[in-house]
Scaffold this motif. Structure first.
Motif, PDB file in Angstrom:
ATOM      1  N   THR A 124      43.326  37.294  37.324  1.00  0.00           N
ATOM      2  CA  THR A 124      43.934  38.615  37.122  1.00  0.00           C
ATOM      3  C   THR A 124      45.353  38.612  37.676  1.00  0.00           C
ATOM      4  O   THR A 124      45.754  37.701  38.396  1.00  0.00           O
ATOM      5  CB  THR A 124      43.153  39.708  37.882  1.00  0.00           C
ATOM      6  N   GLU A 125      46.071  39.655  37.345  1.00  0.00           N
ATOM      7  CA  GLU A 125      47.327  39.917  38.036  1.00  0.00           C
ATOM      8  C   GLU A 125      46.966  40.243  39.485  1.00  0.00           C
ATOM      9  O   GLU A 125      45.806  40.525  39.806  1.00  0.00           O
ATOM     10  CB  GLU A 125      48.050  41.112  37.396  1.00  0.00           C
ATOM     11  N   THR A 126      47.942  40.267  40.360  1.00  0.00           N
ATOM     12  CA  THR A 126      47.708  40.650  41.752  1.00  0.00           C
ATOM     13  C   THR A 126      47.196  42.090  41.792  1.00  0.00           C
ATOM     14  O   THR A 126      47.747  42.960  41.125  1.00  0.00           O
ATOM     15  CB  THR A 126      49.023  40.538  42.555  1.00  0.00           C
ATOM     16  N   ILE A 127      46.145  42.308  42.561  1.00  0.00           N
ATOM     17  CA  ILE A 127      45.584  43.649  42.713  1.00  0.00           C
ATOM     18  C   ILE A 127      46.015  44.175  44.074  1.00  0.00           C
ATOM     19  O   ILE A 127      45.537  43.720  45.120  1.00  0.00           O
ATOM     20  CB  ILE A 127      44.047  43.652  42.583  1.00  0.00           C
ATOM     21  N   LYS A 128      46.933  45.124  44.050  1.00  0.00           N
ATOM     22  CA  LYS A 128      47.526  45.654  45.283  1.00  0.00           C
ATOM     23  C   LYS A 128      46.471  46.168  46.261  1.00  0.00           C
ATOM     24  O   LYS A 128      46.522  45.865  47.449  1.00  0.00           O
ATOM     25  CB  LYS A 128      48.511  46.763  44.903  1.00  0.00           C
ATOM     26  N   SER A 129      45.492  46.922  45.746  1.00  0.00           N
ATOM     27  CA  SER A 129      44.478  47.527  46.619  1.00  0.00           C
ATOM     28  C   SER A 129      43.515  46.500  47.211  1.00  0.00           C
ATOM     29  O   SER A 129      42.742  46.829  48.109  1.00  0.00           O
ATOM     30  CB  SER A 129      43.683  48.586  45.853  1.00  0.00           C
ATOM     31  N   GLN A 130      43.575  45.269  46.724  1.00  0.00           N
ATOM     32  CA  GLN A 130      42.682  44.215  47.216  1.00  0.00           C
ATOM     33  C   GLN A 130      43.485  43.168  47.983  1.00  0.00           C
ATOM     34  O   GLN A 130      43.324  41.966  47.785  1.00  0.00           O
ATOM     35  CB  GLN A 130      41.910  43.597  46.056  1.00  0.00           C
ATOM     36  N   ASP A 131      44.368  43.643  48.833  1.00  0.00           N
ATOM     37  CA  ASP A 131      45.202  42.770  49.675  1.00  0.00           C
ATOM     38  C   ASP A 131      46.009  41.772  48.853  1.00  0.00           C
ATOM     39  O   ASP A 131      46.179  40.620  49.238  1.00  0.00           O
ATOM     40  CB  ASP A 131      44.349  42.036  50.717  1.00  0.00           C
ATOM     41  N   ASN A 132      46.470  42.252  47.698  1.00  0.00           N
ATOM     42  CA  ASN A 132      47.304  41.431  46.805  1.00  0.00           C
ATOM     43  C   ASN A 132      46.617  40.143  46.352  1.00  0.00           C
ATOM     44  O   ASN A 132      47.277  39.150  46.056  1.00  0.00           O
ATOM     45  CB  ASN A 132      48.652  41.117  47.452  1.00  0.00           C
ATOM     46  N   ARG A 133      45.281  40.180  46.283  1.00  0.00           N
ATOM     47  CA  ARG A 133      44.553  39.018  45.783  1.00  0.00           C
ATOM     48  C   ARG A 133      44.483  39.050  44.261  1.00  0.00           C
ATOM     49  O   ARG A 133      44.604  40.106  43.643  1.00  0.00           O
ATOM     50  CB  ARG A 133      43.129  38.976  46.348  1.00  0.00           C
ATOM     51  N   ARG A 134      44.289  37.885  43.679  1.00  0.00           N
ATOM     52  CA  ARG A 134      44.041  37.736  42.255  1.00  0.00           C
ATOM     53  C   ARG A 134      42.604  37.246  42.118  1.00  0.00           C
ATOM     54  O   ARG A 134      42.151  36.413  42.890  1.00  0.00           O
ATOM     55  CB  ARG A 134      45.018  36.721  41.660  1.00  0.00           C
ATOM     56  N   PHE A 135      41.889  37.744  41.121  1.00  0.00           N
ATOM     57  CA  PHE A 135      40.497  37.383  40.932  1.00  0.00           C
ATOM     58  C   PHE A 135      40.332  36.570  39.654  1.00  0.00           C
ATOM     59  O   PHE A 135      40.986  36.834  38.651  1.00  0.00           O
ATOM     60  CB  PHE A 135      39.608  38.636  40.896  1.00  0.00           C
ATOM     61  N   TYR A 136      39.434  35.604  39.734  1.00  0.00           N
ATOM     62  CA  TYR A 136      39.167  34.720  38.605  1.00  0.00           C
ATOM     63  C   TYR A 136      38.112  35.336  37.703  1.00  0.00           C
ATOM     64  O   TYR A 136      37.081  35.825  38.173  1.00  0.00           O
ATOM     65  CB  TYR A 136      38.685  33.357  39.124  1.00  0.00           C
ATOM     66  N   ARG A 137      38.363  35.283  36.391  1.00  0.00           N
ATOM     67  CA  ARG A 137      37.355  35.725  35.421  1.00  0.00           C
ATOM     68  C   ARG A 137      36.656  34.483  34.872  1.00  0.00           C
ATOM     69  O   ARG A 137      37.270  33.687  34.156  1.00  0.00           O
ATOM     70  CB  ARG A 137      37.982  36.512  34.280  1.00  0.00           C
ATOM     71  N   PRO A 138      35.382  34.305  35.218  1.00  0.00           N
ATOM     72  CA  PRO A 138      34.654  33.137  34.724  1.00  0.00           C
ATOM     73  C   PRO A 138      34.648  33.067  33.191  1.00  0.00           C
ATOM     74  O   PRO A 138      34.700  34.102  32.518  1.00  0.00           O
ATOM     75  CB  PRO A 138      33.230  33.330  35.270  1.00  0.00           C
ATOM     76  N   LYS A 139      34.559  31.862  32.670  1.00  0.00           N
ATOM     77  CA  LYS A 139      34.610  31.650  31.220  1.00  0.00           C
ATOM     78  C   LYS A 139      33.432  32.288  30.500  1.00  0.00           C
ATOM     79  O   LYS A 139      33.566  32.779  29.391  1.00  0.00           O
ATOM     80  CB  LYS A 139      34.685  30.157  30.910  1.00  0.00           C
ATOM     81  N   ASN A 140      32.262  32.277  31.122  1.00  0.00           N
ATOM     82  CA  ASN A 140      31.062  32.838  30.494  1.00  0.00           C
ATOM     83  C   ASN A 140      30.677  34.150  31.159  1.00  0.00           C
ATOM     84  O   ASN A 140      29.561  34.315  31.635  1.00  0.00           O
ATOM     85  CB  ASN A 140      29.904  31.837  30.570  1.00  0.00           C
ATOM     86  N   ASP A 141      31.598  35.092  31.184  1.00  0.00           N
ATOM     87  CA  ASP A 141      31.380  36.372  31.863  1.00  0.00           C
ATOM     88  C   ASP A 141      30.915  37.420  30.857  1.00  0.00           C
ATOM     89  O   ASP A 141      31.658  38.318  30.484  1.00  0.00           O
ATOM     90  CB  ASP A 141      32.671  36.818  32.557  1.00  0.00           C
ATOM     91  N   GLU A 142      29.665  37.294  30.403  1.00  0.00           N
ATOM     92  CA  GLU A 142      29.124  38.186  29.379  1.00  0.00           C
ATOM     93  C   GLU A 142      28.891  39.602  29.897  1.00  0.00           C
ATOM     94  O   GLU A 142      29.046  40.572  29.158  1.00  0.00           O
ATOM     95  CB  GLU A 142      27.843  37.602  28.809  1.00  0.00           C
ATOM     96  N   ALA A 143      28.540  39.745  31.160  1.00  0.00           N
ATOM     97  CA  ALA A 143      28.279  41.082  31.724  1.00  0.00           C
ATOM     98  C   ALA A 143      29.536  41.937  31.700  1.00  0.00           C
ATOM     99  O   ALA A 143      29.466  43.142  31.409  1.00  0.00           O
ATOM    100  CB  ALA A 143      27.753  40.967  33.147  1.00  0.00           C
ATOM    101  N   LEU A 144      30.686  41.345  31.952  1.00  0.00           N
ATOM    102  CA  LEU A 144      31.945  42.100  31.935  1.00  0.00           C
ATOM    103  C   LEU A 144      32.251  42.595  30.519  1.00  0.00           C
ATOM    104  O   LEU A 144      32.755  43.694  30.351  1.00  0.00           O
ATOM    105  CB  LEU A 144      33.094  41.236  32.468  1.00  0.00           C
ATOM    106  N   ASP A 145      31.930  41.790  29.514  1.00  0.00           N
ATOM    107  CA  ASP A 145      32.167  42.207  28.136  1.00  0.00           C
ATOM    108  C   ASP A 145      31.310  43.414  27.750  1.00  0.00           C
ATOM    109  O   ASP A 145      31.680  44.195  26.883  1.00  0.00           O
ATOM    110  CB  ASP A 145      31.872  41.046  27.164  1.00  0.00           C
TER     111      ASP A 145
END
Length: 151
Positions: A124-145
């Motif tokens: 992801t882009e940097t998420i300000k509210s999450q201490d400027n962390r970036r989160f990885y979106r797994p390749k097989n992330d069916e639940a998010l879809d």
């Protein structure tokens, strides 16, 4: 509440229901939402506290009763820290639990929203509210879809 029987379930539920209801006054409405003058000057914590006191007065509830004070404390402390808008830090178990629930909800929303805008296998882009962390979106992330779009 089932996991922790020492929690006053009624108090926690009331705090969960009421803690953000001041946003109805703080914000202009569901379409093209903007902060109202009251929202900008007073904020939703104080606005709902005022409404709780008005309801207590109308229902002839003693304004100094412990139950009312505890409920007000939950509402006024649910942001956790003064720098995040809390009028007071949580000092009642149920207030701390409400703060953690509210914080968890905001965290899940922020990360989910960012992940929904990210291609699988990327960060992801940097998420300000999450201490400027970036989160990885797994390749097989069916639940998010399948999750509702949060935009």
């Amino acid at each position: 509440a089932n996991t922790y029987p020492q929690i006053n379930r009624s108090l926690l539920y009331a705090g969960c229901i009421l803690h953000d209801m001041g946003k109805v006054i703080e914000l202009s409405g569901p379409v093209a939402t903007k902060y109202t003058t009251e929202g900008n000057l007073i904020g939703h914590l104080v606005l709902i506290d005022e409404q709780i006191m008005l309801a207590a007065h109308e229902l002839k509830i003693d304004e100094h009763s412990e139950d009312l004070m505890l409920l007000r404390h939950l509402v006024l402390s649910h942001h956790g820290l003064p720098e995040y808008g809390a009028a007071h830090r949580p000092v009642v178990l149920e207030a701390e639990v409400l703060h953690k629930i509210d914080d968890l909800d905001a965290t899940v929303y922020a990360i989910t929203n960012a992940l929904q805008q990210t291609k699988p296998g990327e960060f992801t882009e940097t998420i300000k509210s999450q201490d400027n962390r970036r989160f990885y979106r797994p390749k097989n992330d069916e639940a998010l879809d399948q999750a509702p779009r949060l935009e």
